[in-house]
Design an enzyme around this catalytic site. Structure first.
Site, short mmCIF file in Angstrom:
data_model
loop_
_atom_site.label_atom_id
_atom_site.label_comp_id
_atom_site.label_asym_id
_atom_site.label_seq_id
_atom_site.Cartn_x
_atom_site.Cartn_y
_atom_site.Cartn_z
CG HIS A 77 -2.10 0.89 1.10
ND1 HIS A 77 -2.12 2.19 1.54
CD2 HIS A 77 -3.32 0.66 0.57
CE1 HIS A 77 -3.31 2.72 1.32
NE2 HIS A 77 -4.06 1.81 0.75
CB ILE A 132 -0.23 6.13 1.26
CG1 ILE A 132 0.48 7.01 0.23
CG2 ILE A 132 -1.31 6.92 1.99
CD1 ILE A 132 -0.43 7.49 -0.88
CD GLU A 175 -8.25 -0.67 15.34
OE1 GLU A 175 -8.03 -1.12 16.48
OE2 GLU A 175 -9.39 -0.72 14.81
N GLY A 182 -6.21 4.53 5.29
CA GLY A 182 -7.14 5.33 6.09
C GLY A 182 -7.81 4.52 7.18
CB VAL A 183 -9.25 1.08 7.26
CG1 VAL A 183 -8.07 0.22 6.88
CG2 VAL A 183 -10.21 0.36 8.17
#
Length: 147
Positions: free
Chosen positions: A47, A53, A61, A56-57
């Site tokens: 990723h 990067i 978290e 976003g998840v």
């Protein structure tokens, strides 16, 4: 709170423990914490290759784990129930988070007590907002998880 004190209070463990330091904690109200983003984190391999990067998840978290430190849980509740993420609302990822960044996460309780608890979250790097949004948690019986 340092990493050892945090580990006593939350269920997650490395490599999924996202909060490494708590600089401020007002029980049942707010907290500020730190997540150091390392190039060695396994998700960066995919990723994205060549341009890592933080997903976003995983930023969400990290916010959720800091929120879990704010929620006051009665001792009898800890044995029977678990607070889980119910809703992610309005999260915006303003700037990418990359290896070497230090996330400065602030969470403020906006609603709740009882079974529904809500928070506003802001994630900064070097004082600049990189993400913000709201999280809502609910309490569920551990027995509902088949344990």
């Amino acid at each position: 709170m340092n990493i050892y004190q945090i580990s006593e209070k939350i269920a997650q463990r490395p490599p999924f423990q996202m909060i490494e330091k708590v600089t401020e904690l007002v029980p049942n109200e707010s907290a500020t914490g730190i997540k150091n983003v390392s190039v060695n984190e396994p998700y960066f391999m995919g990723h994205f290759p060549g341009t890592p990067i933080m997903p976003g998840v995983l930023i969400c978290e990290a916010c959720a784990q800091l929120c879990s430190l704010v929620i006051e849980k009665p001792a009898e509740d800890l044995e029977k129930n678990l607070y889980v993420l119910l809703k992610i609302d309005g999260f915006k990822f303003v700037k990418p988070v990359i290896p070497g960044d230090q996330l400065e996460i602030s969470v403020n309780k906006t609603k709740g007590g009882g079974v529904i608890v809500g928070f506003d979250c802001v994630v900064k790097v070097n004082g600049n907002v990189h993400a913000k949004g709201s999280l809502t948690f609910t309490s569920i019986p551990k027995e509902s998880l088949g344990k």
